[in-house]
Design a protein around this motif. Structure first.
Motif, mmCIF file in Angstrom:
data_model
loop_
_atom_site.group_PDB
_atom_site.id
_atom_site.type_symbol
_atom_site.label_atom_id
_atom_site.label_comp_id
_atom_site.label_asym_id
_atom_site.label_seq_id
_atom_site.Cartn_x
_atom_site.Cartn_y
_atom_site.Cartn_z
ATOM 1 N N ILE A 129 28.607 -6.357 7.682
ATOM 2 C CA ILE A 129 29.428 -6.985 8.721
ATOM 3 C C ILE A 129 29.197 -6.315 10.067
ATOM 4 O O ILE A 129 29.059 -6.984 11.104
ATOM 5 C CB ILE A 129 30.920 -6.930 8.341
ATOM 6 C CG1 ILE A 129 31.201 -7.807 7.112
ATOM 7 C CG2 ILE A 129 31.786 -7.388 9.519
ATOM 8 C CD1 ILE A 129 32.603 -7.632 6.550
ATOM 9 N N SER A 130 29.137 -4.995 10.080
ATOM 10 C CA SER A 130 28.955 -4.277 11.344
ATOM 11 C C SER A 130 27.630 -4.651 11.996
ATOM 12 O O SER A 130 27.546 -4.805 13.221
ATOM 13 C CB SER A 130 29.055 -2.766 11.123
ATOM 14 O OG SER A 130 27.987 -2.272 10.335
ATOM 15 N N ARG A 131 26.576 -4.820 11.198
ATOM 16 C CA ARG A 131 25.299 -5.218 11.757
ATOM 17 C C ARG A 131 25.378 -6.655 12.318
ATOM 18 O O ARG A 131 24.833 -6.935 13.393
ATOM 19 C CB ARG A 131 24.207 -5.153 10.679
ATOM 20 C CG ARG A 131 23.914 -3.750 10.176
ATOM 21 C CD ARG A 131 23.333 -2.859 11.240
ATOM 22 N NE ARG A 131 21.939 -3.154 11.498
ATOM 23 C CZ ARG A 131 21.245 -2.632 12.510
ATOM 24 N NH1 ARG A 131 21.845 -1.813 13.361
ATOM 25 N NH2 ARG A 131 19.980 -2.927 12.677
ATOM 26 N N VAL A 135 34.612 -1.938 10.429
ATOM 27 C CA VAL A 135 34.382 -3.255 11.023
ATOM 28 C C VAL A 135 35.143 -3.402 12.334
ATOM 29 O O VAL A 135 34.601 -3.867 13.345
ATOM 30 C CB VAL A 135 34.796 -4.353 10.030
ATOM 31 C CG1 VAL A 135 34.804 -5.724 10.703
ATOM 32 C CG2 VAL A 135 33.860 -4.359 8.822
ATOM 33 N N VAL A 136 36.395 -3.003 12.339
ATOM 34 C CA VAL A 136 37.222 -3.122 13.543
ATOM 35 C C VAL A 136 36.609 -2.304 14.683
ATOM 36 O O VAL A 136 36.613 -2.734 15.844
ATOM 37 C CB VAL A 136 38.664 -2.679 13.249
ATOM 38 C CG1 VAL A 136 39.484 -2.584 14.532
ATOM 39 C CG2 VAL A 136 39.322 -3.656 12.277
ATOM 40 N N LEU A 137 36.065 -1.137 14.367
ATOM 41 C CA LEU A 137 35.440 -0.307 15.398
ATOM 42 C C LEU A 137 34.284 -1.047 16.068
ATOM 43 O O LEU A 137 34.143 -1.013 17.299
ATOM 44 C CB LEU A 137 34.955 0.999 14.780
ATOM 45 C CG LEU A 137 34.218 1.966 15.705
ATOM 46 C CD1 LEU A 137 35.071 2.332 16.913
ATOM 47 C CD2 LEU A 137 33.800 3.220 14.943
ATOM 48 N N CYS A 138 33.468 -1.727 15.293
ATOM 49 C CA CYS A 138 32.350 -2.467 15.877
ATOM 50 C C CYS A 138 32.844 -3.634 16.735
ATOM 51 O O CYS A 138 32.275 -3.919 17.789
ATOM 52 C CB CYS A 138 31.423 -2.961 14.773
ATOM 53 S SG CYS A 138 30.452 -1.642 14.022
ATOM 54 N N LEU A 139 33.908 -4.298 16.290
ATOM 55 C CA LEU A 139 34.477 -5.384 17.084
ATOM 56 C C LEU A 139 35.030 -4.863 18.405
ATOM 57 O O LEU A 139 34.874 -5.497 19.459
ATOM 58 C CB LEU A 139 35.569 -6.093 16.287
ATOM 59 C CG LEU A 139 35.078 -6.905 15.076
ATOM 60 C CD1 LEU A 139 36.255 -7.279 14.177
ATOM 61 C CD2 LEU A 139 34.340 -8.162 15.532
ATOM 62 N N LYS A 191 38.284 -13.176 12.218
ATOM 63 C CA LYS A 191 39.349 -12.667 11.364
ATOM 64 C C LYS A 191 38.813 -11.563 10.463
ATOM 65 O O LYS A 191 37.776 -11.731 9.825
ATOM 66 C CB LYS A 191 39.947 -13.785 10.510
ATOM 67 C CG LYS A 191 40.741 -14.818 11.298
ATOM 68 C CD LYS A 191 41.383 -15.836 10.364
ATOM 69 C CE LYS A 191 42.204 -16.860 11.148
ATOM 70 N NZ LYS A 191 42.850 -17.846 10.249
ATOM 71 N N VAL A 192 39.544 -10.449 10.436
ATOM 72 C CA VAL A 192 39.218 -9.326 9.555
ATOM 73 C C VAL A 192 40.310 -9.248 8.504
ATOM 74 O O VAL A 192 41.490 -9.121 8.840
ATOM 75 C CB VAL A 192 39.144 -7.995 10.335
ATOM 76 C CG1 VAL A 192 38.738 -6.866 9.403
ATOM 77 C CG2 VAL A 192 38.178 -8.101 11.501
ATOM 78 N N PHE A 193 39.933 -9.304 7.248
ATOM 79 C CA PHE A 193 40.904 -9.282 6.162
ATOM 80 C C PHE A 193 40.978 -7.882 5.570
ATOM 81 O O PHE A 193 40.015 -7.385 4.987
ATOM 82 C CB PHE A 193 40.516 -10.299 5.085
ATOM 83 C CG PHE A 193 40.568 -11.729 5.564
ATOM 84 C CD1 PHE A 193 41.738 -12.469 5.421
ATOM 85 C CD2 PHE A 193 39.464 -12.316 6.170
ATOM 86 C CE1 PHE A 193 41.799 -13.788 5.867
ATOM 87 C CE2 PHE A 193 39.519 -13.626 6.614
ATOM 88 C CZ PHE A 193 40.689 -14.361 6.468
ATOM 89 N N GLY A 194 42.149 -7.249 5.736
ATOM 90 C CA GLY A 194 42.368 -5.919 5.191
ATOM 91 C C GLY A 194 43.062 -5.028 6.193
ATOM 92 O O GLY A 194 42.979 -5.262 7.410
ATOM 93 N N PRO A 195 43.756 -3.994 5.736
ATOM 94 C CA PRO A 195 44.467 -3.078 6.629
ATOM 95 C C PRO A 195 43.526 -2.061 7.269
ATOM 96 O O PRO A 195 42.581 -1.592 6.628
ATOM 97 C CB PRO A 195 45.454 -2.384 5.676
ATOM 98 C CG PRO A 195 44.739 -2.379 4.355
ATOM 99 C CD PRO A 195 43.956 -3.656 4.307
ATOM 100 N N VAL A 196 43.777 -1.717 8.512
ATOM 101 C CA VAL A 196 42.913 -0.785 9.233
ATOM 102 C C VAL A 196 42.970 0.620 8.633
ATOM 103 O O VAL A 196 42.077 1.429 8.866
ATOM 104 C CB VAL A 196 43.284 -0.753 10.734
ATOM 105 C CG1 VAL A 196 42.310 0.102 11.522
ATOM 106 C CG2 VAL A 196 43.283 -2.151 11.307
ATOM 107 N N VAL A 197 43.994 0.911 7.855
ATOM 108 C CA VAL A 197 44.052 2.214 7.199
ATOM 109 C C VAL A 197 42.887 2.392 6.233
ATOM 110 O O VAL A 197 42.462 3.512 5.941
ATOM 111 C CB VAL A 197 45.406 2.393 6.457
ATOM 112 C CG1 VAL A 197 45.506 1.468 5.261
ATOM 113 C CG2 VAL A 197 45.615 3.841 6.040
ATOM 114 N N SER A 198 42.310 1.294 5.742
ATOM 115 C CA SER A 198 41.125 1.369 4.892
ATOM 116 C C SER A 198 39.917 1.769 5.730
ATOM 117 O O SER A 198 39.623 1.143 6.752
ATOM 118 C CB SER A 198 40.853 0.009 4.245
ATOM 119 O OG SER A 198 39.527 -0.088 3.802
#
Length: 220
Positions: A71-73, A18-22, A5-12
């Motif tokens: 988180i990305s690491r 983080v979403v990119l790494c996932l 789970k990622v908490f926060g809007p992707v516009v941030s």
């Protein structure tokens, strides 16, 4: 296994990082929106996830993390597995270069770019709709040019920052640069052919294309 789970809007930009790494590692995830405009990121519930009241936070099973770079690491260490693309860390020399350029992004590039992003993108999203500080923007516009001169020298020798394959060092630059490229400050990128070619390659990367669509969909 429950999805990450990622908490926060992707516009941030930090959430997008983080979403990119996932997306890069292909792990299943769920985005749980946290309303920045209403101050939800300062709520007691979110402070349990991120004690500084910032975005994002990530839940991976029983593990709760904050700070997008950390988180990305974690995501790459845990999930990249035996992928063909090892994100520039197939040997110790490449890993060292990735680390160098990760530090450059955090300590040189981000401080030069982030004030512009904050004023132009995030201030208007705040509660009651803030107004960008044009004085602060004016004080910041010359800083990316100086930093990118170093990038141009590097990218004149290598296709990517840490070598000839895309790495986390390159991906880390995407969210902020994506926003800056949509502003008038894009001229500095156009003046640097090595930087421009690097950015075009990065934008052609599959995970980057997908997150670009998500970011633009949120901000449109």
């Amino acid at each position: 296994m429950a999805p990450v789970k990622v908490f926060g809007p992707v516009v941030s930009p930090n959430v997008a990082r983080v979403v990119l790494c996932l997306e890069e590692v292909g792990v299943e995830y769920e985005i749980v929106n946290v309303e920045f405009a209403t101050g939800e990121h300062k709520s007691p519930e979110h402070l349990q996830r991120n004690p500084f009241g910032q975005l994002p936070a990530l839940q991976d099973g029983d593990l709760m993390l904050f700070e997008s770079r950390a988180i990305s690491r974690h995501v790459l260490r845990k999930y990249k597995g035996s992928q063909v693309n090892q994100l520039g860390e197939s040997n110790l020399e490449e890993a060292a270069l990735v680390d160098v350029w990760l530090e450059v992004e955090a300590n040189q590039y981000d401080p030069a770019i982030a004030p512009i992003i904050y004023q132009q993108i995030l201030v208007p999203m705040q509660a009651l709709g803030g107004t960008p500080d044009e004085v602060a923007i004016g004080e910041s516009v010359g800083k990316p040019r100086k930093v990118l001169g170093v990038y141009e020298a590097r990218l004149g020798k290598r296709r990517y920052l840490a070598g000839d394959a895309i790495s986390l060092a390159d991906l880390r630059h995407f969210p902020h640069t994506h926003y800056v490229m949509g502003m008038s400050y894009v001229a500095v990128f156009d003046e640097l052919p090595g930087v421009r070619a690097w950015w075009q390659d990065l934008m052609a990367h599959l995970a980057v294309r997908k997150v670009t669509t998500m970011m633009d969909g949120c901000s449109g």
